[in-house]
Design a protein around this motif. Structure first.
Motif, PDB file in Angstrom:
ATOM      1  N   UNK A 115       0.837  -1.208   0.000  1.00 17.66           N
ATOM      2  CA  UNK A 115       0.000   0.000   0.000  1.00 17.66           C
ATOM      3  C   UNK A 115       0.869   1.253   0.000  1.00 17.66           C
ATOM      4  N   UNK A 116       1.920   1.226   0.818  1.00 16.74           N
ATOM      5  CA  UNK A 116       2.828   2.368   0.868  1.00 16.74           C
ATOM      6  C   UNK A 116       3.564   2.548  -0.458  1.00 16.74           C
ATOM      7  N   UNK A 117       3.999   1.430  -1.050  1.00 16.17           N
ATOM      8  CA  UNK A 117       4.739   1.505  -2.310  1.00 16.17           C
ATOM      9  C   UNK A 117       3.855   2.037  -3.433  1.00 16.17           C
ATOM     10  N   UNK A 118       2.592   1.608  -3.454  1.00 23.21           N
ATOM     11  CA  UNK A 118       1.655   2.104  -4.472  1.00 23.21           C
ATOM     12  C   UNK A 118       1.445   3.594  -4.311  1.00 23.21           C
ATOM     13  N   UNK A 119       1.305   4.047  -3.069  1.00 30.61           N
ATOM     14  CA  UNK A 119       1.144   5.485  -2.819  1.00 30.61           C
ATOM     15  C   UNK A 119       2.395   6.239  -3.263  1.00 30.61           C
ATOM     16  N   UNK A 120       3.558   5.665  -2.982  1.00 32.23           N
ATOM     17  CA  UNK A 120       4.809   6.279  -3.421  1.00 32.23           C
ATOM     18  C   UNK A 120       4.846   6.388  -4.945  1.00 32.23           C
ATOM     19  N   UNK A 121       4.418   5.340  -5.631  1.00 33.02           N
ATOM     20  CA  UNK A 121       4.397   5.345  -7.090  1.00 33.02           C
ATOM     21  C   UNK A 121       3.430   6.392  -7.610  1.00 33.02           C
ATOM     22  N   UNK A 122       2.259   6.483  -6.980  1.00 33.07           N
ATOM     23  CA  UNK A 122       1.256   7.476  -7.405  1.00 33.07           C
ATOM     24  C   UNK A 122       1.790   8.893  -7.237  1.00 33.07           C
ATOM     25  N   UNK A 123       2.444   9.161  -6.098  1.00 30.65           N
ATOM     26  CA  UNK A 123       2.989  10.489  -5.858  1.00 30.65           C
ATOM     27  C   UNK A 123       4.096  10.821  -6.859  1.00 30.65           C
ATOM     28  N   UNK A 124       4.896   9.818  -7.231  1.00 29.94           N
ATOM     29  CA  UNK A 124       5.952  10.051  -8.220  1.00 29.94           C
ATOM     30  C   UNK A 124       5.357  10.469  -9.559  1.00 29.94           C
ATOM     31  N   UNK A 125       4.285   9.791  -9.960  1.00 29.35           N
ATOM     32  CA  UNK A 125       3.618  10.146 -11.217  1.00 29.35           C
ATOM     33  C   UNK A 125       3.040  11.549 -11.129  1.00 29.35           C
TER      34      UNK A 125
END
Length: 456
Positions: A115-125
């Motif tokens: 969940x944290x990694x997905x949020x990190x990926x979303x914020x990067x985009x």
């Protein structure tokens, strides 16, 4: 669209088990049986997260990590291994791994890490998109935003700008009315001529008349030489009259004549001066109500109100806050010679909750303050004004009466530890290093306990 995860493992049974579990959590799952296959898959498809084993028959997870991050440094890669080697963990994190898990996997820890990694990926985009929009906006008067209200306003400005129509810009203080005026001027055929700005609320009546129309030498005390007014200075260009609702009634009549006749007279002179000026006016008042209260001339109101553009308040376009905040962060970080990567999630959440009565101007001031106070890579809630950082927080529950040691009776040791961690984080403003110091544990131990209690 489902979040997409690439699972890399040469153990068919373990890989199949992970696929079924991740799919049950709502993820779309692709599989690879080797590090080389994983690198190829990442080149061929955009994934949100890669979950890879470390020890595989041909190409290891560490080598796959290097290849994946060489292609996409922003892609979170989580490594898993049955060998709890400190050296391997350190190397993986040094190379840029998002996290490191030990097999057999703790599934709750895996779920939380994903969940944290997905949020990190979303914020990067999102950050890449913000940087793209900021880059596109750098060429001219930037009305930043991707909300429908701002898109509609930009479209209307594009229609109105090439005309000679007088424009009245309305909206609350701090919404960016002058920026709209500049965009209209830059989109007009007068763009190569001056845009002259006058704040009608900043000068007394006699000084405002001289400011607008100019004066002759000796026309009043202190007039030691002839002076051209702003109408003459704006000849061929645009005159922006900000806070037009503050203009005194006697001067409104002279402004109306200038608009209707296209000519002005210096104070102390009877000679008219012809000018070609497009007038844009702005106000935070309701001029229709001002007319009804006889504080504003009706004929001037109709003369100004040929085209009206209403600038929406910031609270009505909250989706624009991240882009605006990133714009101001970039500006003030450069001005103050600081390297700040962005906003921590809790800081951005606080800005999205806050109603912004001062609109974009208040947001700009808040970000400038945060940049000055920031000592790390990210702006957190600690650097924001207290009114923003605590916006719309749920009121704290009323604590039970303190009855001494018995007040904690019945609580498990885990719950006591959880409360201690929460209280300490609150006291330190979510500073995990300081919280760990006060609790007498390492930061890594605190990180593990936050995961254990679902606090991270």
């Amino acid at each position: 669209m489902n979040t997409s995860i690439l699972v890399v493992d040469d153990d068919d049974a373990h890989r199949g088990m992970l696929r079924m579990m991740l799919q049950s959590w709502g993820y779309a799952v692709d599989e690879a049986v080797d590090g080389d296959d994983a690198v190829t898959a990442v080149h061929n498809k955009a994934y949100d997260v890669v979950l890879t084993d470390v020890r595989m028959a041909r190409t290891s997870g560490i080598d796959a990590l290097k290849g994946i991050l060489a292609y996409n440094p922003a892609l979170p890669v989580i490594l898993m291994t049955a060998y709890s080697s400190v050296e391997t963990a350190v190397e993986a994190l040094r190379l840029g791994a998002y996290d490191y898990l030990i097999k057999p996997l703790d599934f709750e820890a895996l779920r939380h890490t994903l969940q944290q990694a997905v949020e990190h990926s979303r914020l990067s985009v999102e950050n890449r998109e913000l940087r793209r929009q900021l880059s596109e906006a750098a060429a001219g008067p930037a009305i930043l935003g991707r909300s429908k209200a701002i898109d509609d306003m930009r479209g209307f400005i594009a229609t109105v700008a090439p005309t000679e129509a007088t424009v009245l810009i309305t909206g609350e203080s701090g919404t960016g009315k002058e920026l709209v005026a500049r965009a209209i001027h830059e989109g007009s055929e007068r763009a190569q001529k001056p845009l002259v700005v006058v704040n009608c609320a900043a000068l007394a009546e006699n000084l405002l008349e001289s400011e607008l129309f100019g004066h002759e030498r000796g026309s009043f005390t202190g007039a030691d030489k002839r002076r051209d007014g702003r109408f003459v200075q704006a000849d061929g260009g645009t005159l922006f009259l900000d806070e037009i609702g503050e203009m005194p009634l006697p001067l409104q009549a002279k402004l109306l004549r200038a608009l209707q006749q296209g000519e002005v007279q210096r104070v102390g002179s009877d000679t008219p001066i012809h000018v070609s000026v497009r007038v844009i006016a702005a106000t935070n008042r309701n001029l229709r109500e001002e007319v009804d209260q006889r504080r504003f001339r009706e004929d001037l109101y109709f003369r100004l109100n040929v085209i009206t553009i209403e600038v929406p308040p910031l609270r009505a376009r909250a989706e624009d806050i991240p882009l605006l905040a990133a714009h101001f962060l970039q500006r003030y970080a450069e001005r103050n010679r600081k390297t700040i990567k962005g906003f921590a999630p809790q800081a951005l959440d606080a800005m999205l909750r806050y109603p912004w009565p001062g609109n974009v101007r208040e947001l700009e001031n808040a970000v400038e303050r945060a940049v000055i106070l920031c000592t790390g890579d990210l702006i957190t809630g600690r650097e924001l004004p207290l009114s923003i950082a605590t916006a719309e927080e749920e009121p704290a529950a009323t604590p039970p009466p303190d009855t001494g040691a018995g007040s904690l009776a019945g609580l498990s040791l885990d719950e006591l530890e959880r409360r201690a961690i929460l209280d300490t984080l609150h006291q330190t403003g979510d500073n995990k290093s300081e919280a760990a110091r006060r609790l007498g544990i390492t930061r890594a131990t605190l990180h593990n306990k936050l995961r254990k209690y679902g606090l991270e």
